[in-house]
Design an enzyme around this catalytic site. Structure first.
Site, PDB file in Angstrom:
ATOM      1  N   PHE A   1     -99.909  18.791  20.092  1.00  0.00           N
ATOM      2  CA  PHE A   1    -100.689  17.889  21.369  1.00  0.00           C
ATOM      3  C   PHE A   1    -101.127  19.322  22.228  1.00  0.00           C
ATOM      4  O   PHE A   1    -100.353  20.334  22.607  1.00  0.00           O
ATOM      5  CB  PHE A   1     -99.411  17.235  22.160  1.00  0.00           C
ATOM      6  CG  PHE A   1    -100.125  16.627  23.464  1.00  0.00           C
ATOM      7  CD1 PHE A   1    -101.044  15.362  23.007  1.00  0.00           C
ATOM      8  CD2 PHE A   1    -100.505  17.104  24.654  1.00  0.00           C
ATOM      9  CE1 PHE A   1    -101.886  14.848  24.065  1.00  0.00           C
ATOM     10  CE2 PHE A   1    -101.075  16.476  25.743  1.00  0.00           C
ATOM     11  CZ  PHE A   1    -101.729  15.339  25.337  1.00  0.00           C
TER      12      PHE A   1
ATOM     13  N   GLU B   1    -117.481  15.435  23.725  1.00  0.00           N
ATOM     14  CA  GLU B   1    -116.065  15.241  24.031  1.00  0.00           C
ATOM     15  C   GLU B   1    -115.201  16.441  23.878  1.00  0.00           C
ATOM     16  O   GLU B   1    -115.705  17.330  23.288  1.00  0.00           O
ATOM     17  CB  GLU B   1    -115.814  14.301  22.723  1.00  0.00           C
ATOM     18  CG  GLU B   1    -114.245  13.850  22.494  1.00  0.00           C
ATOM     19  CD  GLU B   1    -113.750  12.797  23.892  1.00  0.00           C
ATOM     20  OE1 GLU B   1    -113.985  13.443  24.916  1.00  0.00           O
ATOM     21  OE2 GLU B   1    -113.246  11.806  23.687  1.00  0.00           O
ATOM     22  N   ASP B   2    -114.064  16.251  24.442  1.00  0.00           N
ATOM     23  CA  ASP B   2    -113.200  17.689  24.231  1.00  0.00           C
ATOM     24  C   ASP B   2    -112.364  17.837  23.089  1.00  0.00           C
ATOM     25  O   ASP B   2    -112.475  18.724  22.410  1.00  0.00           O
ATOM     26  CB  ASP B   2    -112.155  17.691  25.493  1.00  0.00           C
ATOM     27  CG  ASP B   2    -111.283  16.165  25.718  1.00  0.00           C
ATOM     28  OD1 ASP B   2    -111.518  15.315  24.923  1.00  0.00           O
ATOM     29  OD2 ASP B   2    -110.338  16.164  26.614  1.00  0.00           O
TER      30      ASP B   2
ATOM     31  N   ARG C   1    -105.789  21.281  32.960  1.00  0.00           N
ATOM     32  CA  ARG C   1    -107.132  21.181  32.566  1.00  0.00           C
ATOM     33  C   ARG C   1    -107.834  22.306  32.714  1.00  0.00           C
ATOM     34  O   ARG C   1    -108.744  22.938  32.360  1.00  0.00           O
ATOM     35  CB  ARG C   1    -107.802  19.906  33.389  1.00  0.00           C
ATOM     36  CG  ARG C   1    -107.522  18.545  32.877  1.00  0.00           C
ATOM     37  CD  ARG C   1    -108.559  17.831  33.429  1.00  0.00           C
ATOM     38  NE  ARG C   1    -108.087  16.403  33.654  1.00  0.00           N
ATOM     39  CZ  ARG C   1    -108.053  15.514  32.625  1.00  0.00           C
ATOM     40  NH1 ARG C   1    -108.646  15.835  31.477  1.00  0.00           N
ATOM     41  NH2 ARG C   1    -107.506  14.259  32.578  1.00  0.00           N
TER      42      ARG C   1
ATOM     43  N   ASP D   1    -109.357  12.571  18.571  1.00  0.00           N
ATOM     44  CA  ASP D   1    -107.878  12.508  17.860  1.00  0.00           C
ATOM     45  C   ASP D   1    -108.063  11.201  16.718  1.00  0.00           C
ATOM     46  O   ASP D   1    -108.564  11.465  15.490  1.00  0.00           O
ATOM     47  CB  ASP D   1    -107.172  12.319  18.896  1.00  0.00           C
ATOM     48  CG  ASP D   1    -105.598  12.293  18.690  1.00  0.00           C
ATOM     49  OD1 ASP D   1    -104.994  12.713  17.692  1.00  0.00           O
ATOM     50  OD2 ASP D   1    -104.863  11.489  19.236  1.00  0.00           O
TER      51      ASP D   1
HETATM   52  P1  IMP Z   1    -108.814   9.156  20.235  1.00  0.00           P
HETATM   53  O1  IMP Z   1    -109.479   7.843  20.922  1.00  0.00           O
HETATM   54  O2  IMP Z   1    -107.492   9.090  19.865  1.00  0.00           O
HETATM   55  O3  IMP Z   1    -109.784   9.944  19.573  1.00  0.00           O
HETATM   56  O4  IMP Z   1    -108.388  10.002  21.717  1.00  0.00           O
HETATM   57  C1  IMP Z   1    -109.459  10.908  22.198  1.00  0.00           C
HETATM   58  C2  IMP Z   1    -109.037  11.235  23.586  1.00  0.00           C
HETATM   59  O5  IMP Z   1    -107.429  11.253  23.821  1.00  0.00           O
HETATM   60  C3  IMP Z   1    -109.463  12.590  23.895  1.00  0.00           C
HETATM   61  O6  IMP Z   1    -110.767  12.745  24.726  1.00  0.00           O
HETATM   62  C4  IMP Z   1    -108.342  13.137  25.118  1.00  0.00           C
HETATM   63  O7  IMP Z   1    -108.587  12.945  26.208  1.00  0.00           O
HETATM   64  C5  IMP Z   1    -107.253  12.601  24.486  1.00  0.00           C
HETATM   65  N1  IMP Z   1    -106.447  13.360  23.297  1.00  0.00           N
HETATM   66  C6  IMP Z   1    -106.385  13.423  22.114  1.00  0.00           C
HETATM   67  N2  IMP Z   1    -105.748  14.530  21.660  1.00  0.00           N
HETATM   68  C7  IMP Z   1    -105.306  14.995  22.670  1.00  0.00           C
HETATM   69  C8  IMP Z   1    -104.379  16.401  22.734  1.00  0.00           C
HETATM   70  O8  IMP Z   1    -104.005  16.821  21.890  1.00  0.00           O
HETATM   71  N3  IMP Z   1    -104.429  16.808  24.111  1.00  0.00           N
HETATM   72  C9  IMP Z   1    -104.797  16.302  25.180  1.00  0.00           C
HETATM   73  N4  IMP Z   1    -105.539  15.164  25.023  1.00  0.00           N
HETATM   74  C10 IMP Z   1    -105.805  14.648  23.827  1.00  0.00           C
HETATM   75 MG    MG Z   2    -107.512  12.880  28.161  1.00  0.00          MG
END
Ligand code: IMP
Ligand code: MG
Length: 179
Positions: free
Chosen positions: A151, A98-99, A164, A102
Site C-alpha cells: 500500500f 491516473e495515480d 497526498r 491496482d
Molecule cells: P483500482 O480500481 O483497484 O485499479 O483502484 C485504483 C484506485 O485505488 C487508485 O486511483 C487509488 O485511488 C486507489 N489505490 C490503489 N492502490 C493504492 C495504493 O497503494 N495507495 C493508495 N491508493 C491506492
Molecule cells: Mg484514492
C-alpha cells in the site's frame, strides 16, 4: 522519514525525471492533435500538474471524480461518477491520467464510459502500475513505474485522505492501515 512509513519507494528526483521522459513521449505522440488531459480526482492531481507543465504541445485539461465503493485500501469495481467533465470530448484525443492502477476496475469503467462519448481516442497514462493485483485487463499507453503489491502513499496517493502532499512515494507501514 515520517514515522508511518516503512520505506521511501520512489524519490522526488526519480519521479521528476520520469515525468519529463513521459511528457516527451506524450508530446511526440500527440503533436498536431487536439489533446485533452483528464485527471482523476484527487489522486492524480500532483502527477498531472507536473506532467502538463512538462509537455511542449498545447493541451486542455479537465477533471473527473469517481467513487468506488469498498474499503479504504481496496476498490470494489462499483464505480460512480461524482463530478463529471465540464466539456464535451467529442472529436478530442483524451488522455486519462491516473495515480495508480491496482485492480484496474476504476479505469476499465472510465475508459468504457468516455469511449461512448465519441472521443477521437481514449488512452491511459498512469504514474504507478501494480500489476500483481490486476483483476481486469486495462490497456495502459504510458506507465511511469511498475510497483510491488504494497500500500503506497504520497505524491497524490492517500490513506484516508492523508499523505497526498508528500513529494515522494512511500510504502505505508501495515500497522497504520490494519489497526
Ligand atoms: P483500482 O480500481 O483497484 O485499479 O483502484 C485504483 C484506485 O485505488 C487508485 O486511483 C487509488 O485511488 C486507489 N489505490 C490503489 N492502490 C493504492 C495504493 O497503494 N495507495 C493508495 N491508493 C491506492
Ligand atoms: Mg484514492
Amino acid at each position: 522519514m515520517h514515522p508511518d512509513m516503512e520505506q521511501c519507494l520512489i524519490s522526488a528526483g526519480e519521479i521528476q525525471a520520469k515525468v519529463k521522459v513521459m511528457a516527451q513521449r506524450i508530446s511526440a505522440d500527440y503533436r498536431g492533435k487536439n489533446l485533452l488531459v483528464v485527471g482523476i480526482l484527487k489522486g492524480a492531481v500532483l502527477f498531472m500538474a507536473d506532467l502538463v507543465r512538462a509537455l511542449d504541445i498545447p493541451v486542455c485539461i479537465d477533471f473527473i471524480a469517481v467513487s468506488s465503493y469498498g474499503s479504504s485500501t481496496e476498490s470494489s469495481g462499483v464505480v460512480r461518477i461524482m463530478k463529471d467533465l465540464d466539456q464535451s470530448i467529442e472529436g478530442k484525443h483524451v488522455l486519462i491520467v491516473e495515480d495508480i492502477i491496482d485492480t484496474g476496475l476504476t479505469l476499465k469503467y472510465l475508459v468504457e464510459n468516455l469511449e461512448t462519448r465519441q472521443a477521437a481516442s481514449v488512452e491511459v497514462c498512469t504514474l504507478l502500475d501494480k500489476p500483481d493485483r490486476r483483476k481486469i485487463k486495462v490497456d495502459v499507453k504510458f506507465n511511469g513505474f511498475t510497483v510491488p503489491d504494497e500500500f503506497l502513499v504520497g505524491y497524490g496517493l492517500d490513506y484516508n485522505e492523508r499523505y497526498r502532499h508528500l513529494p515522494e512515494v512511500y510504502v505505508l507501514k501495515k500497522e497504520v492501515y490494519s489497526s
